[in-house]
Scaffold this motif. Structure first.
Motif, short mmCIF file in Angstrom:
data_model
loop_
_atom_site.label_atom_id
_atom_site.label_comp_id
_atom_site.label_asym_id
_atom_site.label_seq_id
_atom_site.Cartn_x
_atom_site.Cartn_y
_atom_site.Cartn_z
N LEU A 44 0.93 -1.26 -0.24
CA LEU A 44 -0.02 -0.18 -0.07
C LEU A 44 0.74 1.27 0.05
N ALA A 45 1.78 1.39 0.94
CA ALA A 45 2.84 2.44 0.96
C ALA A 45 3.92 2.35 -0.32
N ARG A 46 3.95 1.28 -0.76
CA ARG A 46 4.77 1.24 -2.06
C ARG A 46 6.30 1.06 -1.64
N VAL A 47 6.33 0.39 -0.67
CA VAL A 47 7.85 0.11 -0.02
C VAL A 47 8.36 -1.21 0.07
N SER A 48 7.60 -2.17 -0.98
CA SER A 48 7.77 -3.50 -0.88
C SER A 48 9.36 -3.60 -1.28
N ASP A 49 9.59 -2.92 -2.43
CA ASP A 49 10.76 -3.19 -3.05
C ASP A 49 12.16 -2.95 -2.06
N VAL A 50 11.97 -2.13 -0.87
CA VAL A 50 13.04 -2.10 0.07
C VAL A 50 12.73 -2.84 1.29
N ALA A 51 11.94 -3.62 1.32
CA ALA A 51 11.41 -4.51 2.64
C ALA A 51 12.54 -4.89 3.40
N GLY A 52 13.86 -5.43 2.49
CA GLY A 52 14.99 -6.02 3.29
C GLY A 52 15.98 -5.08 3.53
N VAL A 53 15.78 -3.71 3.22
CA VAL A 53 16.75 -2.43 3.42
C VAL A 53 16.84 -2.30 4.88
N LEU A 54 17.97 -1.79 5.43
CA LEU A 54 18.09 -1.10 6.69
C LEU A 54 17.60 0.38 6.47
N GLU A 58 4.01 11.30 -5.58
CA GLU A 58 3.77 9.81 -5.10
C GLU A 58 2.95 9.82 -3.87
N VAL A 59 3.46 10.53 -2.93
CA VAL A 59 2.68 10.53 -1.58
C VAL A 59 1.29 11.06 -1.70
N ARG A 60 1.10 12.12 -2.35
CA ARG A 60 -0.20 12.46 -2.59
C ARG A 60 -1.20 11.63 -3.28
N ALA A 61 -0.55 10.73 -4.09
CA ALA A 61 -1.32 9.73 -4.86
C ALA A 61 -1.74 8.83 -3.80
N LEU A 62 -0.85 8.32 -3.06
CA LEU A 62 -0.95 7.28 -1.90
C LEU A 62 -2.15 7.80 -1.06
N ILE A 63 -2.01 9.16 -0.65
CA ILE A 63 -2.88 9.63 0.31
C ILE A 63 -4.34 9.74 -0.39
N ALA A 64 -4.48 10.20 -1.67
CA ALA A 64 -5.69 10.13 -2.27
C ALA A 64 -6.29 8.65 -2.27
N SER A 65 -5.35 7.62 -2.56
CA SER A 65 -5.92 6.19 -2.65
C SER A 65 -6.49 5.67 -1.18
N LEU A 66 -5.78 6.22 -0.26
CA LEU A 66 -6.32 6.02 1.31
C LEU A 66 -7.53 6.75 1.65
N ALA A 67 -7.88 7.60 0.96
CA ALA A 67 -9.01 8.77 1.21
C ALA A 67 -10.26 7.71 0.94
N GLU A 68 -10.20 6.70 0.36
CA GLU A 68 -11.27 6.24 -0.11
C GLU A 68 -12.00 5.47 1.13
N ASN A 69 -11.11 5.06 1.85
CA ASN A 69 -11.89 4.33 3.10
C ASN A 69 -10.95 4.69 4.42
N GLU A 100 -0.83 21.71 -1.62
CA GLU A 100 -1.18 20.33 -0.85
C GLU A 100 -2.57 20.04 -0.66
N VAL A 101 -3.14 21.15 0.13
CA VAL A 101 -4.58 21.03 0.61
C VAL A 101 -5.47 21.04 -0.43
N GLU A 102 -5.24 21.89 -1.81
CA GLU A 102 -5.96 21.86 -2.85
C GLU A 102 -5.99 20.51 -3.55
N ALA A 103 -4.80 19.79 -3.44
CA ALA A 103 -4.48 18.60 -4.37
C ALA A 103 -5.35 17.68 -3.44
N THR A 104 -5.21 17.47 -2.04
CA THR A 104 -5.49 16.06 -1.48
C THR A 104 -6.78 16.24 -0.65
N CYS A 105 -7.38 17.55 -0.18
CA CYS A 105 -8.30 17.54 0.74
C CYS A 105 -9.37 18.16 0.30
N SER A 106 -10.62 17.86 1.03
CA SER A 106 -11.86 18.34 0.70
C SER A 106 -12.31 19.59 1.51
#
Ligand SMILES: Nc1ncnc2c1ncn2[C@@H]1O[C@H](COP(=O)(O)OP(=O)(O)O)[C@@H](O)[C@H]1O
Ligand SMILES: [Mg+2]
Lengths: 323, 248
Positions: A119-129, A170-181, A193-199
């Motif tokens: 969901l947070a698009r960090v799978s590719d660094v799951a094993g990184v310090l 990327e983070v804004r897109a992520l927040i937008a997708s989380l906004a659904e639920n 930022e507010v104009e882009a992501t908030c109602s």
């Protein structure tokens, strides 16, 4: 989902938050907006039970953040400003640790960690310090952590601070997708930022609430201006405009061969403003003034924000000067 | 208690990736090795060993070298517990999860206690060595280790407390080292004060006297009660201190 009532917080003599009240309803995505030092982080830390208030109260999903702190926290995914993490842990280890800490049942833990990595698009660094990650990745690991116990409410303190434009997108897109639920309260000092992501937005300046409402309502708080390009005798034009009700300040200046009048309208709502416009045009036409252009400008949110926060700063300074 | 177990595990892990923890443990083991070597050399010259003054008794009860290292090891083990998290901000995510403060404090404390106990583990090898070449009273070994753990538990609790109260690791380490030394000094009062209440009290809190007793197999429960007080009280204060940050 969030109720804040007459909240205040002082650090010694400094009043960081004063008599702040607002609500966030379930399902809303609300921007918590204000210049640096406005008291945003202070308020969010009180909501997350990390700081005690000097006065007033706050609740999350009906649970008081002090009296029923643990119940309130179970409903809340909180990401602190700059997302502090343990550098010596790997991303997956960290999320597993956090999910156990937040009481996710053992059987769900692995799947939840995978889901949040995805969901947070960090799978590719799951094993990184974590210590080896870029700022953008660390921020997203913080987001994954906020999501790990599947809370209905997210409070994010400046989730895009210090990121480059790509990461911000990327983070804004992520927040937008989380906004659904999710219900989301996110702080920022960047208006777009507010104009882009908030109602909706809660606007704070010097620890005080200066505005609250939907983005459109806030935009509406900037008074529109009526701009007319006219041809005719300047004295007559001045007289007609001064006799028409509903016109506030007016600036009349030459504009090529014609004259340009910039008028502020005193009507509060759009209907009233439209009516005033109609009357002005009618009066000018009756006086046989040539009307070449009629248009209104809406104040940008930027201007509203600047006006709101500067007004607060100015009254503060005046009060100080008087003392 | 919710949160205790994950905090405990993470804290153990964090200690083993802290270079200073390894330095302290290595120094500790070197000192104990030297200590043991000197004792064995001493006894090697003697033919007749009385049961009351063998190498094991001497190791646990008759020299300062056993617990003087604790004065630096305990503060170093505990100093980072809270001070480091406050310094780098990770305390904020830690205090905004639905766990009780007591779970957090106990998890951290138990982790350093386990590390402390692990640190003593290699010294069992010396006991095994002695057992191989002579007689060892294993009751005395057991009560010796009991005393070492009981006294250390208190010192670690004091260190946990100062780590929660100090803003930096250095201050945390210095204040706990001072508190531990202070406690030790009061015990030394046993040899200084004239006969009377003060001397009795000093004898009661004396780590030296406790080691001496326990190294001869005398397990006095009053001493263990005192040790437990030195564990519970600082930990209680630690919980209150952590909760107090919320009210700052
Ligand atoms: N721990 C603190 N001690 C003293 N003053 C603080 C502390 N944290 C914040 N402040 C002050 O309180 C005000 C509000 O800070 P903050 O809530 O961080 O604002 P924002 O997040 O809107 O930038 C600022 O003037 C800041 O300097
Ligand atoms: Mg802030």
């Amino acid at each position: 989902m969030i109720v804040v009532e007459h909240l205040s917080k002082s650090y010694g003599a400094l009043a960081a938050v004063s008599d702040l009240s607002f609500r966030v309803e379930r399902g809303q995505v609300v921007g918590f907006l204000g210049p640096n030092g406005a008291g945003k982080s202070t308020t969010l830390r009180i909501l997350a039970g990390f700081l005690g208030a000097s006065g007033g109260r706050a609740s999350i999903a009906g649970f008081d953040v002090v009296e029923e702190r643990l119940d309130a926290l179970r409903q809340l995914g909180y990401m602190a400003e700059t997302s502090p993490l343990y550098p010596e842990m790997k991303v997956r280890e960290y999320l597993a640790f956090r999910s156990e800490l937040k009481g996710v049942p053992r059987t769900k833990r692995r799947a939840d960690v995978d889901r949040c990595l995805e969901l947070a698009r960090v799978s590719d660094v799951a094993g990184v310090l974590i210590g080896h990650l870029s700022k953008g990745y660390r921020q997203r690991v913080g987001l994954a952590d906020a999501l790990i116990h599947s809370p209905p409410l997210l409070i994010l303190d400046e989730p895009t601070a210090g990121l480059d434009p790509n990461q911000i997108r990327e983070v804004r897109a992520l927040i937008a997708s989380l906004a659904e639920n999710h219900t989301i309260l996110l702080s920022t000092h960047i208006l777009s930022e507010v104009e882009a992501t908030c109602s909706r937005a809660v606007v704070l300046a010097k620890g005080r609430l200066v505005a609250i409402g939907s983005i459109d309502e806030l935009r509406g708080r900037g008074r529109p201006e009526l701009i007319l390009t006219l041809r005719g005798d300047e004295a007559i034009i001045r007289q007609v405009l001064s006799e028409t009700a509903g016109v506030g300040s007016r600036v009349i200046e030459p504009h090529g061969e014609a004259l340009r009048a910039t008028l502020s309208l005193t009507a509060e709502d759009e209907a009233g403003q439209a009516e005033t416009t109609e009357r002005i045009v009618h009066a000018l036409a009756t006086a046989t003034v040539g009307i070449r252009e009629v248009r209104t400008t809406k104040a940008t949110l930027e201007e509203v924000f600047a006006a709101l926060t500067q007004h607060e700063a100015r009254t503060e300074n005046e009060a100080e000067a008087k003392r | 208690m919710r949160g205790l177990w994950p905090i405990f595990k993470r804290e153990l892990f964090a200690h083993f990736v802290t270079p200073l923890a390894w330095v302290a443990m290595t120094a500790f083991l070197l000192i104990q090795g030297l200590h043991f070597f000197l004792i064995v050399q001493h006894f090697a010259g003697q033919l007749d060993l009385s049961a009351d003054a063998g190498p094991v008794q001497t190791y646990f009860g008759q020299t300062m070298m056993l617990y003087l290292p604790l004065l630096f090891v305990c503060p170093i083990l505990t100093m980072r517990l809270f001070a480091e998290e406050r310094r780098n901000g990770t305390i904020e995510p830690l205090l905004t999860v639905p766990i009780q403060t007591a779970g957090l404090v106990l998890g951290k404390y138990l982790a350093v206690l386990v590390i402390y106990a692990t640190m003593w583990l290699p010294t069992l090898f010396y006991m095994a060595l002695l057992g191989r070449y002579g007689e060892v009273d294993w009751h005395i070994v057991a009560s010796g280790y009991l005393a070492v753990i009981a006294i250390g538990s208190g010192y670690l609790a004091i260190g946990t407390m100062t780590s929660a109260m100090a803003k930096s690791q250095l201050t945390a380490a210095l204040t706990s080292a001072m508190a531990i030394t202070g406690l030790f000094m009061i015990g030394v009062g046993e040899f200084i004060f004239p006969e009377g209440l003060a001397r009795e009290l000093a004898g009661h809190v004396s780590a030296w006297a406790q080691m001496n007793d326990f190294s001869r197999g005398i397990v006095d429960s009053r001493r263990l009660v005192f040790d437990a007080t030195i564990v519970v009280l600082p930990l209680f204060i630690t919980v209150r201190a952590v909760d107090a940050w919320r009210l700052e």
